[in-house]
Design a protein around this motif. Structure first.
Motif, PDB file in Angstrom:
ATOM      1  N   ARG A  28      -6.999 -42.274  -5.394  1.00 37.31           N
ATOM      2  CA  ARG A  28      -6.837 -42.423  -3.947  1.00 37.31           C
ATOM      3  C   ARG A  28      -8.038 -43.228  -3.478  1.00 37.31           C
ATOM      4  O   ARG A  28      -9.134 -42.697  -3.325  1.00 37.31           O
TER       5      ARG A  28
ATOM      6  N   GLY B 215      -1.065 -28.908  -6.661  1.00 35.45           N
ATOM      7  CA  GLY B 215      -0.509 -29.563  -7.845  1.00 35.45           C
ATOM      8  C   GLY B 215       0.854 -29.031  -8.258  1.00 35.45           C
ATOM      9  O   GLY B 215       1.342 -29.353  -9.342  1.00 35.45           O
ATOM     10  N   LYS B 216       1.501 -28.263  -7.384  1.00 40.40           N
ATOM     11  CA  LYS B 216       2.797 -27.661  -7.733  1.00 40.40           C
ATOM     12  C   LYS B 216       3.862 -28.722  -8.002  1.00 40.40           C
ATOM     13  O   LYS B 216       4.542 -28.689  -9.029  1.00 40.40           O
ATOM     14  N   SER B 217       3.966 -29.658  -7.052  1.00 37.30           N
ATOM     15  CA  SER B 217       4.987 -30.703  -7.229  1.00 37.30           C
ATOM     16  C   SER B 217       4.688 -31.553  -8.454  1.00 37.30           C
ATOM     17  O   SER B 217       5.601 -31.928  -9.201  1.00 37.30           O
ATOM     18  N   THR B 218       3.406 -31.849  -8.651  1.00 36.14           N
ATOM     19  CA  THR B 218       3.025 -32.647  -9.816  1.00 36.14           C
ATOM     20  C   THR B 218       3.473 -31.957 -11.100  1.00 36.14           C
ATOM     21  O   THR B 218       4.044 -32.590 -11.989  1.00 36.14           O
TER      22      THR B 218
ATOM     23  N   GLY C 222      -1.227 -29.016  -1.924  1.00 39.37           N
ATOM     24  CA  GLY C 222      -2.135 -29.909  -2.627  1.00 39.37           C
ATOM     25  C   GLY C 222      -2.685 -29.326  -3.907  1.00 39.37           C
ATOM     26  O   GLY C 222      -3.524 -29.930  -4.566  1.00 39.37           O
TER      27      GLY C 222
END
Ligand SMILES: Nc1ncnc2c1ncn2[C@@H]1O[C@H](COP(=O)(O)OP(=O)(O)O)[C@@H](O)[C@H]1O
Ligand SMILES: [Mg+2]
Lengths: 231, 385
Positions: free
Chosen positions: A16, A46-49, A44
């Protein structure tokens, strides 16, 4: 039961600007066939990652990921595509139904991308299963949010995947519609489907038999929990 | 349902945009169809007209085929005249079937428009075997025969009188030549003697139109005629060549306009499809998530442009055919010399070629947007923003 998913020292960093964001930081994880796992944690964390890597949609920077005996980190584009098409069903928070297609056509959409054909009757069964037999010929515009998400679940199941992944599936639904989704996931789990769901909903997390807590890209807690059934 | 269905429904989603770029393709295809038809049609019509008119060569004082061609076929004056005594000399030569003298004059009317008079002898009819005359051939020295267009403009019918203030002369319409589609339609035909008198060119001719008894004697006859003083011969082939080169620049211009139209509509299609690809990146992303390969996505976009261009091509070909007579008329007016007869005829080969070209352009136009779309990663779907 056999190991269906294993993650070994998985790192994922995003850039970023000048900064490196460690979305996942040395994650070790094993999930067995038939498990119902809830992934929880603050925004934020990191769950979706994590879910995207398990779904072969995103690649880890380092570490090893194995899904259904396939080393995902070694697969090429074609292999990844096949894995997504055949082994994984994905449900999104925003439903992502094709606006030009009816509910039934949306359910059949993944079959355009595989060799499996003539699944029309299976599509009808699945629509009946999610309680939308009557809405089969409606466009997404004509459906409520809850109905759209049920169509999306039917779509995720059309190719008979081993794993169902859902990223905040009830995030855009009111509690009554969310309830229907919880029930559906419960049923699918009872039938032996492996389910991993990212959620902020305590009610949904409660239904899983295992809860993984993420914090700053690391698993801070991972425990089995008694499945609480709603009478 | 298949990938094609998906492409079709994507097109239907943005009806106005699809319609506009389809119209662009249709216009370009119609233009292509017209030009292809014209290119073959013009030469065919010219051949036919030359075959119809019995003229094998023209004798005049001017050796330049350019002048002769425009004079013979376009109507025009040249300031030098042939001695009328040459006419019987040519006519009496062996191997000549018809030698028809003509005196051509133009008159500028009040509105600044030029009208052309052809003074012709009776045997001029032998050179125009396909003429259909309503009424009669010249009945006396004050007779006039009008081309169909001339009659329409002057609003005259057989038996009417027509007065020309520029030469202070009045004639009676004895006949009207039915529409031939050629320049003849616009001319005013007078008896040769009358024309010579009115234009004060007694004993003078502009040219002699010659038809041979036997085409094989062409070279001998030509050589013999050219032994006459001050006489040059221009052959039919030279005239045709001249017409072709006169038309050539118009053809080039039309081809240039066509190329621009094709390029513009081609870019228009790329732009349209690229725009929808950008709008649909997220959709392509989630299709990748549910199992689509880059190839699938590429095909969805390619089919989309192919359908767009194919539909535009078919519509364009239909319109090209529907407006063939309008285009024909326009081309006849536009060209420096237009032979009689239709240029644009129903030709399945040209129709197929035009549509095929549009489809091919569609495939080509689909490549860039298709590749762009195929690069959409599954993460495109879940990326926030
Ligand atoms: N494509 C990306 N580019 C840059 N940073 C990202 C990207 N995706 C996620 N991140 C960052 O990685 C971290 C984990 O994100 P995410 O997995 O979406 O968390 P969660 O789903 O738990 O809210 C966050 O700090 C997020 O800002
Ligand atoms: Mg998230």
């Amino acid at each position: 039961m056999s190991d269906l998913i294993t993650l070994n020292k998985v790192n994922k960093t995003y850039r970023r600007g000048r900064e490196q964001v460690h979305a996942l930081d040395g994650v070790d994880l094993t999930i067995q066939q038939g498990e119902f796992v809830a992934v929880v944690g603050p925004s934020g964390s990191g769950k979706s990652t994590l879910l995207n890597i398990v779904g072969a949609m995103d690649q880890a920077n380092t570490g090893k990921v194995t899904i259904a005996n396939q080393d995902v980190t070694a697969l090429n584009e074609k292999g990844l595509t096949h894995l997504r098409a055949d082994t994984i069903g994905f449900v999104f928070q925003q439903f992502f139904l094709q606006p030009t297609l009816t509910a039934r056509e949306n359910v059949l959409l993944p079959t355009l991308f595989t060799r499996q054909k003539h699944l029309e009757s299976r599509a009808d069964e699945l629509l009946a299963r999610v309680g939308l037999a009557e809405r089969a010929n409606h466009l997404p515009d004509e459906l409520s949010g809850g109905e759209m998400q049920r169509v999306a679940i039917a779509r995720a199941l059309i190719n008979q995947p081993k794993i169902l992944l859902a990223d905040e599936p009830t995030g855009n639904l009111d509690s009554r519609n969310a309830e229907a989704i919880y029930g559906l996931l419960d049923e699918l789990h009872d039938e032996g489907l492996t389910i991993i769901v990212v959620t902020h909903s305590e009610e949904l997390a409660m239904r899983a038999e295992r809860r993984i807590h993420l914090l700053d890209g690391c698993i801070s807690d991972d425990k089995a929990q008694g499945k609480t059934r709603v009478a | 349902m298949n990938l094609l269905t998906l492409s079709l429904k994507n097109l239907q989603r943005r009806k106005l945009r699809t319609g506009l770029s389809m119209a662009g393709v249709a216009i370009a295809t119609a233009a292509l169809f017209s030009l292809l038809s014209f290119n073959t049609g013009f030469d065919r019509a010219l051949q036919e007209e030359m075959a119809n008119s019995g003229i094998h060569m023209m004798a005049s004082t001017e050796g330049c085929p350019m002048e002769a061609a425009s004079l013979a076929l376009h109507g025009g004056e040249i300031p030098k005249f042939l001695d009328a005594r040459r006419l019987p000399e040519i006519g009496d030569m062996p191997g000549i079937r018809t030698a028809a003298g003509m005196l051509i004059f133009s008159l500028i009317e009040d509105e600044g428009k030029a009208i052309f008079f052809y003074g012709v002898g009776d045997n001029y009819r032998d050179l125009k075997p396909h003429w259909k005359i309503r009424g009669e051939w010249f009945t006396g020295p004050d007779s006039i025969i009008l081309g169909a267009e001339a009659a329409r403009v002057e609003k005259r019918e057989v038996g009417d009188k027509v007065y020309f203030p520029g030469i202070d002369a009045e004639f009676t319409v004895s006949g009207i030549v039915e529409r031939t589609g050629s320049e003849d339609d616009g001319f005013f035909f007078l008896p040769l003697d009358t024309a010579q008198k009115v234009f004060k060119k007694q004993g003078k001719l502009t040219a002699v139109g010659i038809s041979l008894a036997n085409v094989e004697e062409f070279e001998q006859v030509k050589g013999k005629i050219e032994t006459l003083p001050d006489v040059y011969v221009v052959t039919k082939d030279q005239i045709m060549q001249q017409i072709s080169s006169l038309t050539g620049s118009s053809k080039t211009l039309m081809a240039a306009v066509l190329v621009v139209a094709l390029v513009v509509s081609f870019l228009g299609v790329i732009n349209t499809v690229l725009m929808s690809v950008f709008e649909m990146l997220r959709e392509f992303g989630y299709m990748r998530c549910i199992g689509a390969s880059p190839g699938h996505i590429f095909r969805i976009v390619l089919f989309e442009t192919l359908l767009l261009c194919l539909a535009g091509g078919v519509i364009g070909a239909i319109f090209g055919m529907a407006f063939a007579s309008v285009t024909d008329q326009w081309l006849h007016n536009l060209l420096p010399y237009a032979p009689a007869g239709r240029f644009i005829l129903f030709d399945p080969l040209i129709i197929a070629a035009s549509i095929l070209f549009a489809a091919l352009a569609g495939v080509l136009a689909g490549i860039i947007p298709g590749l762009k779309a195929a690069h959409a990663s599954p993460m495109e779907a879940v990326r926030n923003v």
